[in-house]
Design a protein around this motif. Structure first.
Motif, PDB file in Angstrom:
ATOM      1  N   GLU A  57       0.811  -1.218   0.000  1.00  0.00           N
ATOM      2  CA  GLU A  57       0.000   0.000   0.000  1.00  0.00           C
ATOM      3  C   GLU A  57       0.847   1.273   0.000  1.00  0.00           C
ATOM      4  OE1 GLU A  57      -3.701   2.034   2.432  1.00  0.00           O
ATOM      5  OE2 GLU A  57      -3.229  -0.073   2.774  1.00  0.00           O
ATOM      6  N   ILE A  60       1.677   2.554  -3.501  1.00  0.00           N
ATOM      7  CA  ILE A  60       0.567   2.788  -4.420  1.00  0.00           C
ATOM      8  C   ILE A  60       0.115   4.232  -4.363  1.00  0.00           C
ATOM      9  CG2 ILE A  60      -1.844   2.163  -4.886  1.00  0.00           C
ATOM     10  CD1 ILE A  60      -1.110  -0.655  -3.788  1.00  0.00           C
ATOM     11  N   SER A  64      -0.985   4.260 -10.105  1.00  0.00           N
ATOM     12  CA  SER A  64      -0.879   2.810  -9.991  1.00  0.00           C
ATOM     13  C   SER A  64      -2.106   2.099 -10.552  1.00  0.00           C
ATOM     14  CB  SER A  64      -0.741   2.404  -8.517  1.00  0.00           C
ATOM     15  OG  SER A  64       0.379   3.003  -7.921  1.00  0.00           O
ATOM     16  N   TYR A 100      -8.747  -3.199   1.990  1.00  0.00           N
ATOM     17  CA  TYR A 100      -7.538  -2.798   1.273  1.00  0.00           C
ATOM     18  C   TYR A 100      -7.902  -2.209  -0.090  1.00  0.00           C
ATOM     19  CZ  TYR A 100      -3.034  -3.296  -1.100  1.00  0.00           C
ATOM     20  OH  TYR A 100      -1.888  -3.058  -1.816  1.00  0.00           O
ATOM     21  N   ILE A 104      -6.840   1.588  -1.286  1.00  0.00           N
ATOM     22  CA  ILE A 104      -6.077   1.983  -2.473  1.00  0.00           C
ATOM     23  C   ILE A 104      -6.948   2.785  -3.437  1.00  0.00           C
ATOM     24  CG2 ILE A 104      -4.373   0.151  -2.217  1.00  0.00           C
ATOM     25  CD1 ILE A 104      -5.762  -1.394  -4.451  1.00  0.00           C
ATOM     26  N   LYS A 107      -6.667   6.286  -2.420  1.00  0.00           N
ATOM     27  CA  LYS A 107      -5.378   6.845  -2.830  1.00  0.00           C
ATOM     28  C   LYS A 107      -5.379   7.231  -4.311  1.00  0.00           C
ATOM     29  CE  LYS A 107      -1.637   5.382  -0.653  1.00  0.00           C
ATOM     30  NZ  LYS A 107      -0.488   4.588  -0.274  1.00  0.00           N
ATOM     31  N   ALA A 109      -5.688   5.008  -6.895  1.00  0.00           N
ATOM     32  CA  ALA A 109      -5.214   3.931  -7.768  1.00  0.00           C
ATOM     33  C   ALA A 109      -6.383   3.315  -8.532  1.00  0.00           C
ATOM     34  CB  ALA A 109      -4.524   2.851  -6.934  1.00  0.00           C
ATOM     35  N   ALA A 111      -7.980  -0.089  -9.612  1.00  0.00           N
ATOM     36  CA  ALA A 111      -7.876  -1.422  -9.012  1.00  0.00           C
ATOM     37  C   ALA A 111      -8.851  -2.394  -9.658  1.00  0.00           C
ATOM     38  CB  ALA A 111      -8.129  -1.339  -7.515  1.00  0.00           C
TER      39      ALA A 111
END
Length: 164
Positions: A57, A60, A64, A100, A104, A107, A109, A111
Motif C-alpha cells: 500500500e 501505491i 498505480s 484494502y 487503495i 489513494k 489507484a 484497481a
C-alpha cells in the motif's frame, strides 16, 4: 512447475509440503533461454519483495494499477482450496482484502480484483455483491481445467471487481 505439474497446479498440503503429481507432458519446455534473458532485462532494476499484500500500500498512488488475485472463495465443500500454503484465506480475509481495495481506491489507484462467483452454486449468496457494492462487478466466463473429474471441467462464472 506449471510446465511439469498436473494441469499446471501448484499446491501445498497442511504441513506446507508440495503435493501435486507430475503432469502427462511429452516434451515440456522447462528452460526457455530467450524468455529468461528477456525477463532478466526487464527485471534488472526491480526489487521483488516477499511480503503480505498490505505491505504494497505504501507504494501505491494515483499512477498505480493494482490487480488483486486472492485465493478464491470456495464454491462448495469439495472446492475448498483457499490458499497456496498452510495458511487459509477465509471470509474474514476476503473482508480485509475488500478494505484494502477501498484504501487503495481512496489513494486514487485503479484497481481490479478477481474471485469466484458464488452465484454458480447458490444464486442467493451475495457475499461479494454486498462486499463490493460500491464498485463495478462484472461476471465473466472462465475456463476450468483443474478438476478430479474430467467431465466437470469447463466454463464457470468468475467476478471482476473494478473501481473504474
Amino acid at each position: 512447475m506449471n510446465k511439469t505439474c498436473f494441469n499446471g497446479l501448484f499446491r501445498l498440503n497442511r504441513k506446507g509440503e508440495f503435493n501435486v503429481p507430475y503432469g502427462k507432458y511429452k516434451n515440456p519446455t522447462i528452460c526457455d533461454e530467450e524468455n529468461i534473458t528477456n525477463v532478466h532485462e526487464i527485471l534488472k532494476d526491480v526489487t521483488i519483495e516477499n511480503k503480505t499484500y498490505t505491505y504494497s500500500e505504501k507504494f501505491i498512488d494515483e499512477n498505480s494499477f493494482v490487480y488483486l488475485d486472492p485465493p478464491y472463495r470456495p464454491l462448495s465443500k469439495t472446492s475448498n482450496f483457499t490458499s497456496y500454503s498452510e495458511n487459509n484465506f477465509n471470509d474474514d480475509n476476503q473482508k480485509e482484502l475488500a478494505q484494502y481495495f477501498s484504501n487503495i481506491t481512496r489513494k486514487g489507484a485503479w484497481a481490479m480484483l478477481s474471485n469466484s462467483d458464488p452465484h454458480n452454486t447458490n444464486p442467493d449468496d451475495n457475499f461479494f455483491d454486498d462486499l463490493y457494492s460500491k464498485y463495478t462487478i462484472k461476471r465473466v466466463k472462465a475456463k476450468r481445467s483443474i478438476n478430479s473429474k474430467g467431465n466437470s471441467r469447463g466454463e464457470i462464472n468468475e467476478i471482476l471487481v473494478t473501481n473504474y
